[in-house]
Design a protein around this motif. Structure first.
Motif, PDB file in Angstrom:
ATOM      1  N   GLU A  64       0.790  -1.231   0.000  1.00 18.47           N
ATOM      2  CA  GLU A  64       0.000   0.000   0.000  1.00 18.47           C
ATOM      3  C   GLU A  64       0.825   1.285   0.000  1.00 18.47           C
ATOM      4  O   GLU A  64       0.284   2.352  -0.251  1.00 18.47           O
ATOM      5  CB  GLU A  64      -0.938   0.006   1.215  1.00 18.47           C
ATOM      6  CG  GLU A  64      -1.934  -1.138   1.173  1.00 18.47           C
ATOM      7  CD  GLU A  64      -2.701  -1.298   2.478  1.00 18.47           C
ATOM      8  OE1 GLU A  64      -2.540  -0.445   3.387  1.00 18.47           O
ATOM      9  OE2 GLU A  64      -3.455  -2.279   2.582  1.00 18.47           O
ATOM     10  N   GLN A  65       2.106   1.211   0.305  1.00 19.49           N
ATOM     11  CA  GLN A  65       2.893   2.433   0.418  1.00 19.49           C
ATOM     12  C   GLN A  65       3.823   2.620  -0.776  1.00 19.49           C
ATOM     13  O   GLN A  65       4.181   1.670  -1.468  1.00 19.49           O
ATOM     14  CB  GLN A  65       3.702   2.432   1.728  1.00 19.49           C
ATOM     15  CG  GLN A  65       2.808   2.441   2.959  1.00 19.49           C
ATOM     16  CD  GLN A  65       3.580   2.624   4.247  1.00 19.49           C
ATOM     17  OE1 GLN A  65       4.691   3.147   4.271  1.00 19.49           O
ATOM     18  NE2 GLN A  65       2.982   2.201   5.345  1.00 19.49           N
ATOM     19  N   TYR A  66       4.199   3.876  -0.987  1.00 16.28           N
ATOM     20  CA  TYR A  66       5.201   4.241  -1.984  1.00 16.28           C
ATOM     21  C   TYR A  66       6.561   4.015  -1.312  1.00 16.28           C
ATOM     22  O   TYR A  66       6.849   4.609  -0.265  1.00 16.28           O
ATOM     23  CB  TYR A  66       5.010   5.707  -2.384  1.00 16.28           C
ATOM     24  CG  TYR A  66       5.975   6.205  -3.414  1.00 16.28           C
ATOM     25  CD1 TYR A  66       5.779   5.921  -4.767  1.00 16.28           C
ATOM     26  CD2 TYR A  66       7.069   6.979  -3.055  1.00 16.28           C
ATOM     27  CE1 TYR A  66       6.668   6.396  -5.730  1.00 16.28           C
ATOM     28  CE2 TYR A  66       7.957   7.456  -4.005  1.00 16.28           C
ATOM     29  CZ  TYR A  66       7.749   7.154  -5.333  1.00 16.28           C
ATOM     30  OH  TYR A  66       8.628   7.626  -6.281  1.00 16.28           O
ATOM     31  N   ILE A  67       7.373   3.147  -1.881  1.00 14.62           N
ATOM     32  CA  ILE A  67       8.630   2.735  -1.255  1.00 14.62           C
ATOM     33  C   ILE A  67       9.804   3.091  -2.158  1.00 14.62           C
ATOM     34  O   ILE A  67       9.800   2.762  -3.339  1.00 14.62           O
ATOM     35  CB  ILE A  67       8.639   1.212  -1.006  1.00 14.62           C
ATOM     36  CG1 ILE A  67       7.458   0.812  -0.140  1.00 14.62           C
ATOM     37  CG2 ILE A  67       9.963   0.761  -0.380  1.00 14.62           C
ATOM     38  CD1 ILE A  67       7.165  -0.669  -0.180  1.00 14.62           C
ATOM     39  N   LEU A  68      10.788   3.737  -1.566  1.00 12.58           N
ATOM     40  CA  LEU A  68      12.036   3.994  -2.270  1.00 12.58           C
ATOM     41  C   LEU A  68      13.159   3.252  -1.559  1.00 12.58           C
ATOM     42  O   LEU A  68      13.236   3.239  -0.326  1.00 12.58           O
ATOM     43  CB  LEU A  68      12.352   5.488  -2.308  1.00 12.58           C
ATOM     44  CG  LEU A  68      11.436   6.331  -3.188  1.00 12.58           C
ATOM     45  CD1 LEU A  68      11.823   7.803  -3.091  1.00 12.58           C
ATOM     46  CD2 LEU A  68      11.469   5.865  -4.639  1.00 12.58           C
ATOM     47  N   ILE A  69      14.031   2.654  -2.357  1.00 13.74           N
ATOM     48  CA  ILE A  69      15.161   1.874  -1.879  1.00 13.74           C
ATOM     49  C   ILE A  69      16.446   2.544  -2.355  1.00 13.74           C
ATOM     50  O   ILE A  69      16.571   2.875  -3.532  1.00 13.74           O
ATOM     51  CB  ILE A  69      15.109   0.434  -2.468  1.00 13.74           C
ATOM     52  CG1 ILE A  69      13.827  -0.291  -2.060  1.00 13.74           C
ATOM     53  CG2 ILE A  69      16.363  -0.356  -2.108  1.00 13.74           C
ATOM     54  CD1 ILE A  69      13.744  -0.720  -0.634  1.00 13.74           C
ATOM     55  N   ALA A  70      17.388   2.729  -1.433  1.00 13.35           N
ATOM     56  CA  ALA A  70      18.738   3.192  -1.798  1.00 13.35           C
ATOM     57  C   ALA A  70      19.637   1.963  -1.809  1.00 13.35           C
ATOM     58  O   ALA A  70      19.650   1.188  -0.849  1.00 13.35           O
ATOM     59  CB  ALA A  70      19.245   4.215  -0.786  1.00 13.35           C
ATOM     60  N   GLU A  71      20.357   1.794  -2.915  1.00 12.70           N
ATOM     61  CA  GLU A  71      21.246   0.647  -3.079  1.00 12.70           C
ATOM     62  C   GLU A  71      22.664   1.111  -3.359  1.00 12.70           C
ATOM     63  O   GLU A  71      22.881   2.120  -4.016  1.00 12.70           O
ATOM     64  CB  GLU A  71      20.827  -0.192  -4.298  1.00 12.70           C
ATOM     65  CG  GLU A  71      19.685  -1.111  -4.083  1.00 12.70           C
ATOM     66  CD  GLU A  71      19.451  -1.991  -5.314  1.00 12.70           C
ATOM     67  OE1 GLU A  71      19.808  -1.571  -6.442  1.00 12.70           O
ATOM     68  OE2 GLU A  71      18.916  -3.084  -5.139  1.00 12.70           O
ATOM     69  N   SER A  72      23.603   0.315  -2.863  1.00  9.61           N
ATOM     70  CA  SER A  72      25.000   0.494  -3.204  1.00  9.61           C
ATOM     71  C   SER A  72      25.572  -0.900  -3.432  1.00  9.61           C
ATOM     72  O   SER A  72      25.447  -1.765  -2.553  1.00  9.61           O
ATOM     73  CB  SER A  72      25.753   1.190  -2.070  1.00  9.61           C
ATOM     74  OG  SER A  72      27.123   1.290  -2.397  1.00  9.61           O
ATOM     75  N   GLU A  73      26.155  -1.108  -4.580  1.00  7.08           N
ATOM     76  CA  GLU A  73      26.748  -2.401  -4.924  1.00  7.08           C
ATOM     77  C   GLU A  73      25.761  -3.549  -4.680  1.00  7.08           C
ATOM     78  O   GLU A  73      26.082  -4.544  -4.039  1.00  7.08           O
ATOM     79  CB  GLU A  73      28.059  -2.589  -4.154  1.00  7.08           C
ATOM     80  CG  GLU A  73      29.066  -1.506  -4.504  1.00  7.08           C
ATOM     81  CD  GLU A  73      30.286  -1.482  -3.599  1.00  7.08           C
ATOM     82  OE1 GLU A  73      30.218  -1.965  -2.451  1.00  7.08           O
ATOM     83  OE2 GLU A  73      31.311  -0.950  -4.045  1.00  7.08           O
ATOM     84  N   ASN A  74      24.521  -3.368  -5.167  1.00  7.08           N
ATOM     85  CA  ASN A  74      23.451  -4.370  -5.080  1.00  7.08           C
ATOM     86  C   ASN A  74      23.041  -4.724  -3.651  1.00  7.08           C
ATOM     87  O   ASN A  74      22.501  -5.791  -3.404  1.00  7.08           O
ATOM     88  CB  ASN A  74      23.815  -5.641  -5.855  1.00  7.08           C
ATOM     89  CG  ASN A  74      23.936  -5.360  -7.338  1.00  7.08           C
ATOM     90  OD1 ASN A  74      23.105  -4.665  -7.914  1.00  7.08           O
ATOM     91  ND2 ASN A  74      24.990  -5.883  -7.946  1.00  7.08           N
ATOM     92  N   LYS A  75      23.296  -3.824  -2.723  1.00  6.79           N
ATOM     93  CA  LYS A  75      22.908  -4.028  -1.328  1.00  6.79           C
ATOM     94  C   LYS A  75      22.029  -2.852  -0.909  1.00  6.79           C
ATOM     95  O   LYS A  75      22.339  -1.700  -1.224  1.00  6.79           O
ATOM     96  CB  LYS A  75      24.180  -4.088  -0.477  1.00  6.79           C
ATOM     97  CG  LYS A  75      23.959  -4.156   1.006  1.00  6.79           C
ATOM     98  CD  LYS A  75      25.308  -4.291   1.699  1.00  6.79           C
ATOM     99  CE  LYS A  75      25.335  -3.502   2.969  1.00  6.79           C
ATOM    100  NZ  LYS A  75      26.621  -3.497   3.632  1.00  6.79           N
ATOM    101  N   ILE A  76      20.935  -3.154  -0.212  1.00  2.46           N
ATOM    102  CA  ILE A  76      20.066  -2.079   0.271  1.00  2.46           C
ATOM    103  C   ILE A  76      20.773  -1.356   1.413  1.00  2.46           C
ATOM    104  O   ILE A  76      21.179  -1.976   2.394  1.00  2.46           O
ATOM    105  CB  ILE A  76      18.700  -2.625   0.732  1.00  2.46           C
ATOM    106  CG1 ILE A  76      17.935  -3.199  -0.468  1.00  2.46           C
ATOM    107  CG2 ILE A  76      17.882  -1.524   1.410  1.00  2.46           C
ATOM    108  CD1 ILE A  76      16.593  -3.843  -0.113  1.00  2.46           C
ATOM    109  N   VAL A  77      20.926  -0.041   1.256  1.00  8.69           N
ATOM    110  CA  VAL A  77      21.604   0.760   2.271  1.00  8.69           C
ATOM    111  C   VAL A  77      20.658   1.784   2.912  1.00  8.69           C
ATOM    112  O   VAL A  77      21.057   2.506   3.822  1.00  8.69           O
ATOM    113  CB  VAL A  77      22.872   1.453   1.712  1.00  8.69           C
ATOM    114  CG1 VAL A  77      23.892   0.405   1.272  1.00  8.69           C
ATOM    115  CG2 VAL A  77      22.527   2.398   0.576  1.00  8.69           C
ATOM    116  N   GLY A  78      19.421   1.811   2.442  1.00  9.65           N
ATOM    117  CA  GLY A  78      18.435   2.699   3.036  1.00  9.65           C
ATOM    118  C   GLY A  78      17.095   2.521   2.361  1.00  9.65           C
ATOM    119  O   GLY A  78      17.013   1.985   1.254  1.00  9.65           O
ATOM    120  N   PHE A  79      16.037   2.943   3.070  1.00  7.56           N
ATOM    121  CA  PHE A  79      14.712   2.939   2.461  1.00  7.56           C
ATOM    122  C   PHE A  79      13.821   3.962   3.149  1.00  7.56           C
ATOM    123  O   PHE A  79      14.066   4.353   4.297  1.00  7.56           O
ATOM    124  CB  PHE A  79      14.078   1.539   2.471  1.00  7.56           C
ATOM    125  CG  PHE A  79      13.765   0.976   3.830  1.00  7.56           C
ATOM    126  CD1 PHE A  79      12.537   1.196   4.439  1.00  7.56           C
ATOM    127  CD2 PHE A  79      14.695   0.198   4.497  1.00  7.56           C
ATOM    128  CE1 PHE A  79      12.249   0.657   5.686  1.00  7.56           C
ATOM    129  CE2 PHE A  79      14.422  -0.349   5.741  1.00  7.56           C
ATOM    130  CZ  PHE A  79      13.179  -0.112   6.343  1.00  7.56           C
TER     131      PHE A  79
END
Length: 163
Positions: A64-79
């Motif tokens: 239900e939510q708008y989700i943004l993912i921060a990635e570095s070298e194919n690893k999630i580093v924030g959301f």
């Protein structure tokens, strides 16, 4: 949506999806443990982290939510997640990627999404740890709150920003 400085790995921001959930849950718990310990005691941290066990809540976030993912070298580093177009529900950055502008990048894109949805106000319930970040983003304190999680009281803050 990418940024890079000479010595830091490139950060890529993209929309989140259900496959991100296991890594998001791990980041959620690890960030609380590592970053929030100066603001909350062990019992409070454990109660807060136990929110990761509420699978139904997290599946609703993903659906239900708008989700943004921060990635570095194919690893999630924030959301960061936006509920109902105007409520920042979750904003977490990996303990090893703090103070690199990732939260700011995520926030600015979330604010843009809220504006695109013609929202006039953004709200958030923020931890003691996150309060100064939200103040930097021009949120104002509405009230201090006591939230009871599994019999443990935690202080957080209702904050808002007029867009």
């Amino acid at each position: 949506m990418s940024s890079n400085t000479s010595d830091k790995p490139m950060i890529r921001i993209r929309k989140g999806n259900l496959q991100d959930l296991p890594e998001m849950l791990l980041l959620f718990q690890n960030t609380i443990t590592a970053i929030c310990q100066r603001d909350y005691n062990t019992a409070q941290l454990e109660a807060w982290k136990s929110g990761a066990e509420n699978k139904e809540r997290w599946l609703n976030v993903m659906k239900e939510q708008y989700i943004l993912i921060a990635e570095s070298e194919n690893k999630i580093v924030g959301f960061c997640t936006l509920a109902q177009g105007n409520y920042i529900d979750l904003l977490f950055v990996h303990k090893d990627y703090q103070h690199q502008g990732i939260a700011s990048q995520l926030y600015k894109l979330i604010e843009k999404e809220a504006l695109d949805q013609n929202q006039k106000v953004l709200t958030a319930d923020v931890s003691k740890t996150a309060k100064s970040f939200f103040e930097t983003m021009d949120f104002r304190l509405i009230q201090e709150q006591i939230v009871n999680v599994k019999g443990i009281d935690l202080i957080n803050y209702k904050m808002e920003k007029r867009l």
